[in-house]
Design an enzyme around this catalytic site. Sequence first.
Site, PDB file in Angstrom:
ATOM      1  N   ASP A 475       0.693  -1.421   0.146  1.00 61.42           N
ATOM      2  CA  ASP A 475       0.059   0.009   0.153  1.00 61.42           C
ATOM      3  C   ASP A 475       0.648   1.115   0.119  1.00 61.42           C
ATOM      4  O   ASP A 475       2.017   1.244   0.281  1.00 61.42           O
ATOM      5  CB  ASP A 475      -1.016  -0.029   1.365  1.00 61.42           C
ATOM      6  N   ASP A 545     -10.859   1.984  -3.200  1.00 61.61           N
ATOM      7  CA  ASP A 545     -11.503   1.609  -1.653  1.00 61.61           C
ATOM      8  C   ASP A 545     -12.808   1.496  -1.745  1.00 61.61           C
ATOM      9  O   ASP A 545     -13.730   1.106  -0.825  1.00 61.61           O
ATOM     10  CB  ASP A 545     -11.000   2.611  -0.636  1.00 61.61           C
TER      11      ASP A 545
HETATM   12  C1  GLA Z   1      -6.020   1.775   2.246  1.00 64.74           C
HETATM   13  C2  GLA Z   1      -6.138   0.493   1.358  1.00 64.74           C
HETATM   14  C3  GLA Z   1      -7.278  -0.058   2.069  1.00 64.74           C
HETATM   15  C4  GLA Z   1      -6.926  -0.586   3.386  1.00 64.74           C
HETATM   16  C5  GLA Z   1      -6.267   0.506   4.214  1.00 64.74           C
HETATM   17  C6  GLA Z   1      -5.453  -0.065   5.540  1.00 64.74           C
HETATM   18  O1  GLA Z   1      -6.648   2.800   2.484  1.00 64.74           O
HETATM   19  O2  GLA Z   1      -6.639   0.845   0.148  1.00 64.74           O
HETATM   20  O3  GLA Z   1      -7.998  -1.362   1.365  1.00 64.74           O
HETATM   21  O4  GLA Z   1      -5.751  -1.626   3.272  1.00 64.74           O
HETATM   22  O5  GLA Z   1      -5.102   1.392   3.517  1.00 64.74           O
HETATM   23  O6  GLA Z   1      -5.056   1.065   5.968  1.00 64.74           O
END
Ligand code: GLA
Length: 733
Positions: A475, A545
Amino acid sequence: MGVAFASLLGSGAAAAAYGQTPNAGSHVGSQPVFRLDGGNTTYAFGVNERGELQQLYWGGRLGEHDVIDPAKSEDVLSGFDSSYNNTPQEYAGWGAELYLEPALKVTFADGNRDLVLHYASSSKHDDNSIDVVVKDISRAVIVTLHYNIDPESGIVARSATIENHEPNPIMIEQAAAAAFSLPAAHYTLSYLSGRWAGEWTLNEEAIHQGQRVLESRRGSTGVQLNPWFAIGKGNAGEEQGETWFGALAWSGSWRITVEQDSLDKVRVTGGFNPFDFGYLLEPGEKLESPVFYAGYTDHGMGGASRLLNRFTLTHILPQAPSPKLRPVIYNSWEATQWNVSEAVEGALAEKAAALGVDRFVMDDGWFGQRKSDHAGLGDWYVNKEKFPNGLKPLIDKVHSLNMDFGLWVEPEMVNPDSDLYRNHPDWVLNFPGRPRSEDRNQLVLNLARPDVRKYVFDAMDKLLTENDIAFLKWDYNRNWSEPGWDQLPANEQKKVYVEFTRNLYSILAELRAKHPGVEIESCSGGGGRVDLGILHYTDEVWPSDNTDPLDRLTQQDGFTHAYPVQTMAAWVTDSPHWLNSRTSLMTYRMLVSMQGVLGIGGNLNNWTNEDMAIARRLVAAYHQVQKTVTQGDLYRLISPTNGSEFSATETVSPDKSQAVFFAFVHSTQEGRSFPRSQLLGLDPKAIYALGSIEGKAAEGTPTEASGAWWMNHGIEVALQGDFQGAAFRLDRK
Ligand code: GLA
């Protein structure tokens, strides 16, 4: 190479340079013509009478024996229309009378900023690849332009290596990978834009004179614009018409400029973003540009995305040319957020296994003092309160349930509240003495620094060495700010724009080489780092997300224009949805995710027995058609965009033995039935049996018929209501 260059260094006369016999291409007199053929495409360029490299043709494939005349520069129209500017140059230096976007702009140590590149030599590697060397008319700046055409798709990969053989350093202020030219015509530009939770919006607009700039100044690819474009000619549409397209393989700040000149010609220039750019090249040093891929089709946008996506599957992805089918994953993020523990994850793993899931992924919260997004990033050791015995007991349990194990990491970031930051506050991007802007309570590590690169590599290598981990969700949850690199002299600090991304790529490559079984997902708060650069090192991406199924239909439609379904992770989550409170049925949510790489991301503790049964049944059905859905040729039959009441896709396996058809109705209006859908891409003579994955065909639909029937008559689906879906498979008999 060295010998050839050396003989050029002292040569001020352009004529002498281009008068050399090239190793490739034909040439009339002293003007070489280069031609690349692949798929249904020919790309030709040559040296004009002044010695500049000029594009000659890019479009449908020409006859093998057709003669392409040597390049001739544009005529001068007036004192305001320079020939240098108007000639469709392959890689124009900023110098002479250039007013359009330059491919390369430099400042020499003595203040000279004039750069005019003329042909010097060429070397052909094989029928598909050629390097062409251009050189400034008087100074020893040498640029090797690399060309490679894919024989199947006709997609051309172009990049540039810029070398300084001057006695003093030069400052590169702008460096493109390539420029592509199109003749005067009416064109429509398509590109993808977005925001967090709203990625993958397809935009279409007429190209007019002037520049349309697609870019990121953020240090990474960004969600706001994606480094992909398509240009349709005249009334080109989804399945017809001439369409040119391209994608830049770079995950740092990038720019693609689409520019129509005053003669209505179009030039697309892409590479490093020149904004705040500065790369000091010492004598003898070189800078490699990213690769800019571009292709042509006369089958419209659908044809363009099928070509590009097959190319990505077979040439870009780490497992190319035959990527494995993606496992169906369960990810616990939406269920637990940061409240992970051995017990909580273990319970979810049991439920996930019961659905037929292949891989269990633990998301954020397992490391350092990570109880929320306020602390812990950078401390890549297991939190002992949540996992007193390390990760092994959970991983063992996951394995005993016949799943492999994946883990979330965000290695390029640090929370100020972390041991890493307390020990190394100088490791972040910053300008000393200036504020450090935080986003999501975090700062960006300066991965360009060798010590930071080593820390990040070692931390990830240790995790993968000590634990049986099959998958990393990698990420990256903010953009850059205050991008200083104060360990370097002032005139070298902007190298961060190049070295950060190169180090990221090299870490990913080295981790993959050392841990060959490990697969990686590129995530950046959703789809903020999706490009052909990162996809060379990562197997899939997290597109958004936003997991709301209706929103996902539109996002998936946009995504597939530029990237293959094989890379498009799609989780089924809970209803009502956390983002918009929309309520939807489990079947609908499953079918939407089955259009991509199916995953489950809901809180299984709250799923009813009926939900579990539907999911189990559809996971099994997905496994049977997954190869076609994720690696086949996609036809976007009805787009969900622009308020459409319906949407439909069809994917056909490359050997045409199977097709999978998805149909969705968003909200039936005025009692309308689902439009009859004429399928595409089948073998007209073959007989295909129709099978339901979910939902019913209209009464009277044959259970088997020829490809011609399904394509000409079409298929009718009994589908009405709100947020309803159906899916069918057609198997060749
Ligand atoms: C980001 C990712 C999510 C999740 C969060 C965790 O927003 O896109 O899918 O993994 O971080 O903090």
